[in-house]
Design an enzyme around this catalytic site. Structure first.
Site: not given
Ligand SMILES: Nc1ncnc2c1ncn2[C@@H]1O[C@H](COP(=O)(O)OP(=O)(O)OP(=O)(O)O)[C@@H](O)[C@H]1O
Length: 447
Positions: A238, A404
């Site tokens: 995203c 970029c």
């Molecule tokens: N291995 C993991 N352990 C704990 N949390 C995780 C892990 N992988 C992903 N996450 C969490 O899952 C969530 C996914 O949320 P989302 O897809 O909305 O993306 P985001 O990282 O919050 O936003 P953006 O990509 O826009 O910066 C995030 O809050 C991220 O920190």
């Protein structure tokens, strides 16, 4: 004879119920304003006692759900006695957690390692402006406790990986994958197979969403469908590709709905089926997935993977890769944003090449930059050559500085310009526009 731990737990529950009753009685008296708040459920660590009847408070609270013939009292008790682990308190996890808590799931675990950012608020509605900078797991837990004192919520401020996943997952009945990266998807899949937990998996990007359930009713696991991870450079998240906030909202709600249905045994689950949502045409499509693959490395009859592996190595990328910049150029092919700013102040003749996609360029850009997206660079070299050729020269004679968003694509562009197209005076601006905004110009937006 009851196990002493069960007796203790029963005692604890009785005490908690007593306290709730006392608090309710107090709140109906004129002294309500000063009465203690209702007791919270037992703290984590106390064995969870299965309930066999609903309290009056629960009957009132869940009355509209109790009246649904498919749920009824028995269904509500199943929800009350269930525990669900939601991994990721982001775009999918936010609505999933809120609807699970509101529906009466007895225990919810929330895992996230990140903090709330302003750019999250467009879709991660479990957080708000006052929570920017706060741990997402903690913020989500606070919202749950405001929503329902009946839900016992545990926040895990961890990055779930091979070192901790097995221990965490074993404590929960169902796992919701609300994360955004391939390494965590394989990790959760494998650990759910090893621990025999159903995995309710969602994803959303731009205007599209997907939802399925793995490891349920003999259905396939993620590895049955995708035995090998995609090349990391083909995966968009995203943060790079964008997402319309309502789309993960819908998929997260559907993940919660799928959990409720599975827990209560309503209808057919999405095991062995993939639901595809297209917001542009407002269409939902369900396609049938293949069943368990006999050669599957984790759930097949002869598994070759029997414990968590190194998923970052397996996938070639990890959960927090957006934070890491690649570093493929020698120092002489790079310039800091401070040094580049000084050249701009001196009106030093040069070309500033911005290699972001047009959609990003339209959000913000530095004055006098030439936008040629990295993917179009090979075929638009003549444009760059013309811009970098000054006076009577027939060869590019002006230096080219490449920028970029975060300083990764610009390095790839510099490498391509030097190695394939013969440019000799070309430098990457380290850290990209994000470094520019943080280090040079606080009025320049970060997105
Ligand atoms: N291995 C993991 N352990 C704990 N949390 C995780 C892990 N992988 C992903 N996450 C969490 O899952 C969530 C996914 O949320 P989302 O897809 O909305 O993306 P985001 O990282 O919050 O936003 P953006 O990509 O826009 O910066 C995030 O809050 C991220 O920190």
């Amino acid at each position: 004879m009851a196990h002493p731990a069960d007796v203790l737990a029963e005692l604890h529950t009785l005490r908690a119920e007593n306290a709730t009753l006392r608090a309710r009685l107090a709140s109906s008296s004129p002294k309500a304003a000063t009465a203690p708040s209702p007791a919270h459920p037992p703290p984590v660590g106390v064995p969870f006692t299965q309930k066999t009847r609903l309290s009056n408070e629960e009957i009132s609270r869940f009355s509209r759900q109790l009246l649904v013939p498919e749920i009824g009292v028995q269904g509500q008790l199943k929800l009350r006695n269930a525990s669900v682990l939601v991994v990721g308190a982001g775009g999918l996890g936010a609505p999933a957690v809120m609807y699970l808590a509101a529906a009466g799931i007895g225990r919810i675990g929330i895992i996230d390692y990140d903090v709330v950012e302003a750019s999250n608020l467009q879709r991660q509605i479990i957080h708000d402006e006052s929570r920017v900078g706060m741990l997402k797991s903690e913020s989500a837990k606070q919202t749950v406790s405001k929503l329902s004192s009946l839900c016992e919520c545990t926040a895990y401020n961890i990055l779930i990986d091979s070192s901790n996943a097995m221990d965490v997952i074993k404590k929960w009945d169902y796992v919701v994958d609300a994360t955004d990266n391939v390494a965590t998807r394989y990790l959760l899949n494998d650990c759910c197979i090893f621990r025999n937990k159903p995995l309710i998996s969602g994803s959303a990007l731009r205007m599209d969403g997907q939802l399925t359930v793995y490891n349920l009713e003999g259905g396939p696991c993620y590895r049955c469908i995708f035995p090998k991870p995609p090349p990391p450079e083909t995966v968009t998240n995203c943060s790079d590709g964008g997402v319309l906030g309502v789309v993960p909202g819908i998929i997260g709600c559907l993940q919660a709905l799928e959990v409720v249905k599975i827990v209560t045994g309503i209808g057919a689950s999405l095991s062995q089926k993939l639901l595809i949502f297209d917001a542009t045409t407002m269409s939902f499509r369900t396609i049938r997935l293949r069943g368990r693959t006999p050669s599957c490395a984790v759930c097949g009859p002869h598994p070759t993977i029997t414990k968590p592996i190194d998923y970052v190595q397996f996938c070639g990328a990890g959960p927090d890769d957006k934070a890491h910049n690649i570093n493929i150029l020698p120092p002489e092919s790079r310039i800091s944003c401070h040094k580049y700013a000084a050249l701009r102040l001196d009106a030093f003749p040069h070309v500033l090449l911005d290699v972001r996609d047009k959609i990003q360029y339209d959000i913000c850009s530095l004055h006098h930059s030439l936008n040629i997206p990295l993917s179009e660079l090979p075929k638009r070299i003549p444009e760059l050559t013309a811009a970098a050729t000054f006076g009577e020269h027939h060869e590019p004679n002006l230096p080219v500085f490449v920028v970029c968003r975060r300083g990764n694509d610009s390095q790839l562009a510099v490498k391509m310009l030097e190695e394939t197209h013969g440019f000799t005076h070309v430098k990457d601006i380290v850290g990209g526009l994000e470094a520019w905004a943080r280090g040079r110009d606080p009025t320049f937006p970060i997105y």
